[in-house]
Design an enzyme around this catalytic site. Structure first.
Site, PDB file in Angstrom:
ATOM      1  CE  LYS B  79      12.676   1.593   2.558  1.00  0.00           C
ATOM      2  NZ  LYS B  79      11.370   0.902   2.430  1.00  0.00           N
ATOM      3  CB  SER B 154       8.607   3.385   3.618  1.00  0.00           C
ATOM      4  OG  SER B 154       9.028   2.110   3.171  1.00  0.00           O
ATOM      5  CB  SER B 178       7.405   0.548   0.959  1.00  0.00           C
ATOM      6  OG  SER B 178       6.684   1.052   2.052  1.00  0.00           O
TER       7      SER B 178
END
Lengths: 94, 484, 481
Positions: B79, B154, B178
């Protein structure tokens, strides 16, 4: 109203965010809805409740006073939008 | 063979037995990326050259007879919230569009030392603020199950990348759900460890007291393998816990005899889609069939979780994001007349609306006259929620719930209604507030879209949590894949 | 109307640790810009702070030395405000639970004693340094500024006094006493030139006898003890005049200009900050074991007040001397080293140190431990006086030479022929010459004018170039007149 447009202007100033008048109006409405919801917890009786800053109760995490490696100055400054004389440069302050 | 479809443990055996090379594996994954990335849009940055060089290195080790660890040669996506030295790290924000870190986060470093082959950096909601990845400063990521829908957020890019087989596993970060929420919406396994188990050093902070790094994997076994190498005490993170590192793969026992599972009724109440409830109820029966004792329990204060979370997280974020000011790195407006002008416009142009909303929300909650009513009170509510969990865990080994109240929603459906968007995280947020471990495992579909079962463990109770998740996975026998 | 000034000081001190407060970068002063930084002290995304244990210890030691209560539970807060010398745009500091609270410092002024309360001592991180380019090099009028983060993150201790100070002299004495204590503790070098000790003053006036406080001004840029005293004196005068003219005092921050001898407005309260303090979620609380604190207390070195008592009781020094000798640790150390080498009266050492040595050090602006004159120099010189080799008068000359060159007294005396003339015959001859050459003065002496005798002694000294033994000259002159 939990938050007014004046409040939004104030927090935007504290947070250094330039907002247009239209944005102030839009954010005021959105933040009001959120604060209206979030603000409900104010009604809870928490007189005898201790606040929690961390879910994991760690304490006394300290390091010994030992010197470690620093970045080379050109590395420290590698991402600087503007530099001069091995220093970061900012526009005039006042 | 389509190597990109396999799991870590399957690929490791093939690498060790020299049936395949790390380079072949990497090439397989990159060819998959070439095929589907245009439609899914998982990656902000693809690091093909670095990856292939690393694969060569691993192959040399294998050829030289060196023993390799279970993650060596495994194509891994990270990420874009974690610093990677020399590799652009944007945090999904225009304000960091050109930021090249000078150091690597501890979690990524741990995995690099184990020999992972990093394929790239994945898309995300800007500064990890969001539940759909629509808040990315660059582009929207699509759910591989239905490209019209969001992958969740997210860590949407890290979820879609694994669901679409564009990496074997990935890392995400979870502040209010997330990892677990996008894992559920993308039909894969996603896990958030106990707060403090994985170092946050180098993880670009959203809300420091809630953020935690964790893996997205194709199955629970892979999750345990990654966890083994992800965790560990870090002297650079004051909030990192010191424990003897367990071997989590030993916890993968397919047997739930005598295990007590609580189902918080508040997480099966209104607001949860009835079709999802039905899928979860089926899952509970499978757990019972495997020997577990399942019963309803109650966490009376978790109805206040969302409120507490949307005060605490923005408050911390408002301070954490103050450093993005155009002085030392990142974007700066080119024509500032003075310092204040530079600050105001750099941040106005660099941040998107959701980030601005949360910065303002947090600034307000901490400002003079409001601290006690908002931030102070939210910290007390946090105590109440932790107490609820503690009470429940005196009776139960784990708690289970749906991971999300709905399946993946349409792109654009909730962008104009922040509060509605925030409600997508009602099942996951309480776990972050209490610092507990949580995992989402696929447990079925509704209208062709995946549903996740959330298993919540006690503090540092990852082993029991993984055992329940593993047993469920074995008895459920999930094998569906999105059609891309 | 008579006004009373109410003064409180905020003293910031950089702690003398090897590494910074929250990272391992060196704290060395004066290095090239941005050579002592890392992701943590540059506030790079994702970096995290870990507190320096020694810095925490130093603050607690300071608290113990000035009779504070030590908080058994303490934590760090974030103080949020934007400024380019602050990498994270918040400063890690302390808020409602500082490490130390409620201490005091006793002061002995010229003719009275007083006690100044210390509200709190807390620990925080220093900021970077700004260099203003263009204009006069000051922030106002500059074209832009350069930022050097070498200092960012150096441990900084803030000592906040109660508004118990009443005069500029007390303010100076308090600040000097704090410095002496900190240097004795070894927690800081308190070098005001290098900014490792910085003093801000809050000052307001109120009519004598009134309890309620007046509107205060905060005074900055007080870069020396002299500036502190003079800046406050100026501010008292300014505020007195304003009040007497019926003008209101504005709450504001004022800048002391050492060269112009005035203060001017830096910023007014309209720019009031909202710092949004909250507990730093990257850091965990500190809880101290009372036994550990007692251990630190037991290890405290001798402090200035205790030293002063010892000088009075062990060496029989008057309070005035003892006070001045303990004003800095280095002065006390010099004195003690000299006394240890010297067999005679400690008061003689004190006289030379507080007299000639201090005079030369001040006029040359040299610290006592950096000067050429060491305890061994002083002792050897006093021994030369004691054994009659040189006169007190010669010694003054010798001292100046010693201060300039760092040569030992005996070597200087030999080199310059400064020995005292004590030969009876030699002096007798000179006395005879003086009597012969000054018949008028001799007559005046016989007429009963005492002053004439002094003149004749002076003439004899002049002929010996100051080296004649004064007692001998006196005796022989009397005999022969």
């Amino acid at each position: 109203m939990a938050i007014s447009e004046k409040d939004v202007k104030h927090v935007a100033w504290l947070a250094r965010l330039a907002l247009s008048d239209a944005e102030v109006e839009k954010f005021a409405k959105q933040l009001d809805v959120i604060l209206e919801h979030a603000g409900k917890i104010a009604e809870l009786d928490t007189k005898d409740v201790q606040p929690t800053a961390h879910a994991i109760p760690l304490k006394n995490v300290l390091r010994e006073d030992k010197v470690g490696r620093c970045l080379a100055p050109e590395v420290a400054l590698a991402n600087a939008p503007h530099q001069e004389d091995q220093a970061f440069v900012v526009p005039r302050i006042v | 063979m389509e190597l990109f479809k396999l799991t870590i443990h399957e690929l490791h055996e093939k690498l060790v037995s020299k049936e395949i090379s790390a380079k072949e594996l990497a090439q397989s994954v990159f060819s998959r990326i070439d095929d589907v990335e245009e439609r899914v849009k998982s990656y902000i940055t693809v690091t093909r050259d670095v990856a292939l060089a690393k694969a060569d290195e691993i192959d040399k080790k294998i050829a030289g007879g060196e023993r390799i660890g279970p993650l060596a040669g495994i194509p891994t996506a990270i990420k874009d919230v974690m610093n990677t030295e020399g590799i652009r790290t944007t945090c999904g924000s225009k304000i960091l569009d050109n930021y090249i870190p000078v150091y690597t986060s501890t979690a990524v470093k741990n995995l690099l030392e184990e020999g992972i082959v990093m394929t790239g950096k994945t898309n995300m909601d800007e500064f990890a603020m969001g539940s759909s990845t629509e808040n990315s400063g660059f582009f929207v990521t699509h759910n591989p199950w239905d490209l019209e829908r969001v992958p969740g957020g997210s860590s949407g890019g890290s979820a879609s990348v694994v669901a679409a087989d564009e990496a074997i596993f990935s890392l995400g970060s979870d502040t209010g759900g997330s990892i677990r929420q996008p894992a559920a919406l993308c039909g894969i396994v996603g896990m958030k460890p106990t707060y403090g188990l994985v170092s946050r050093f180098g993880l670009i902070a959203f809300a420091s007291s809630l953020d935690q790094i964790g893996p997205f994997t194709k199955d629970v076994t892979d999750c345990a393998i990654v966890l083994n190498h992800l965790i560990g005490h870090d002297i650079n993170d004051s909030t990192s816990v010191k424990i003897d590192k367990p071997d989590y793969t030993k916890a993968l026992v397919n047997d739930l005899n005598g295990i007590k599972i609580g189902v918080p009724k508040e997480l099966m109440a209104e607001g949860i889609d009835s079709k999802i409830k039905a899928v979860i109820e089926n899952s509970l029966k499978l757990l019972e069939a495997n020997g577990a004792v399942v019963a309803e329990t109650s966490l009376p204060n978790i109805e206040h979780s969302l409120s507490a979370y949307y005060i605490i997280a923005p408050a911390e974020a408002s301070s954490n994001l103050a450093r993005f000011d155009g002085v030392r790195y990142g974007y700066r407006v080119p024509d500032a007349v003075d310092l204040i002008d530079m600050y105001m416009r750099t941040r106005a142009e660099g941040f998107g609306d959701e980030v601005k909303r949360r910065i303002m929300l947090g600034t307000y909650a901490l400002s003079a006259g409001y601290y006690d009513a908002y931030y102070g009170q939210a910290q007390k509510v946090r105590t109440l929620i932790i107490d609820d969990f503690n009470r429940a865990f005196t009776d139960y080994d784990v708690l289970v719930s749906p991971t999300t109240p709905t399946t993946a929603f349409k792109i654009g459906e909730k962008v104009d209604d922040p509060l509605k968007m925030y409600l997508s995280d009602i099942c996951t947020i309480p776990v972050n507030l209490a610092g507990l471990p949580g995992i989402s495992v696929p447990c079925g579909t509704v209208d062709g879209l995946p549903v996740g079962l959330q298993v919540i463990g006690k503090t540092l109770g990852e082993e029991m949590m993984l055992r329940v998740a593993y047993s469920f996975e074995q008895s459920f026998g999930w094998s569906e894949k999105p059609k891309l | 109307m008579e006004f009373e000034s109410v003064i409180g000081l905020e003293i910031h001190v950089e702690l003398d640790t090897e590494s910074k407060m929250f990272c391992g970068c060196s704290t060395r002063f004066g290095e090239a810009p941005n050579t002592q930084t890392c992701p943590v002290c540059l506030g790079m995304p994702g970096s995290l702070p870990v507190p320096n244990k020694k810095a925490v210890e130093y603050v607690i030691r300071t608290g113990l030395a000035i009779f504070c209560d030590i908080s058994l539970f303490s934590q760090f807060h974030r103080k949020n405000y934007f400024y380019p010398d602050m990498p994270k745009n918040y400063q890690i500091s302390q808020y409602d639970i500082p490490l130390c609270i409620d201490g005091h410092v006793d002061l002995e002024m010229e003719d009275y004693a007083t006690t100044i309360g210390v509200t709190r001592i807390h620990l925080e991180e220093d900021t970077g340094k700004l260099l203003h380019i263009g204009g006069a090099g000051r922030i106002a009028g500059a074209d832009y500024s350069q930022v050097d983060f070498n200092r960012a993150g150096v441990p900084l201790m803030e000592i906040v006094s109660e508004p118990d100070i009443r005069t500029p002299e007390e303010a100076k004495a308090y600040a000097q006493k704090i410095r002496a204590i900190l240097v004795s503790l070894g927690v800081s070098d308190c070098n005001m030139d290098q900014g490792s000790m910085r003093v801000d003053a809050n000052i307001s006036l109120r009519p004598v006898g009134r309890e309620e406080l007046g509107v205060k001004a905060e005074l900055k840029n007080l870069n020396s003890f002299r500036s502190l005293q003079r800046g406050l004196a100026y501010e008292i005068e300014r505020q007195t005049k304003a009040l007497q003219n019926g003008e209101a005092i504005v709450q504001e921050t004022r800048h002391w200009d050492e060269t112009k001898n005035t203060t001017s407005t830096l910023r007014t309260k309209e720019y009031a900050h909202d710092y949004r303090y909250f507990p730093d979620p990257d850091l965990v609380p500190m809880e101290f074991d009372p036994e550990w604190i007692e251990g630190l207390r037991a290890e405290l070195p001798e402090l200035p007040d205790e030293r002063k008592e010892r000088y009075m009781s062990d060496f029989g020094l008057p309070a005035h001397d003892a006070n001045l000798l303990v004003e800095t640790k280095a002065t006390g150390d010099f004195f003690e080293a000299a006394v240890a080498l010297y067999g005679g009266d400690a008061k003689i050492m004190s006289n030379w140190i507080l007299g000639d040595l201090t005079y030369y050090l001040n006029s040359e602006n040299v610290e006592i431990d950096a000067g050429e004159v060491k305890p061994a120099h002083l002792v050897e010189m006093v021994e030369l006086i004691d054994d009659g080799t040189i006169s007190g008068k010669i010694a003054k000359e010798l001292f100046s030479e010693m201060f300039k060159t760092g040569k030992m007294p005996k070597a200087i005396v030999e080199e310059k022929g400064m020995t005292q003339i004590s030969g009876q015959d030699e002096i007798a001859k000179i006395v005879d010459d003086v009597i012969a050459q000054n018949p008028d003065a001799v007559q005046e002496f016989h007429d009963g004018k005492e002053r004439a005798f002094g003149f004749l002694v002076g003439q004899a000294m002049r002929l010996t170039k100051g080296r004649g033994n004064p007692q001998l000259i006196n005796r022989l002159l009397k005999e022969r007149l």
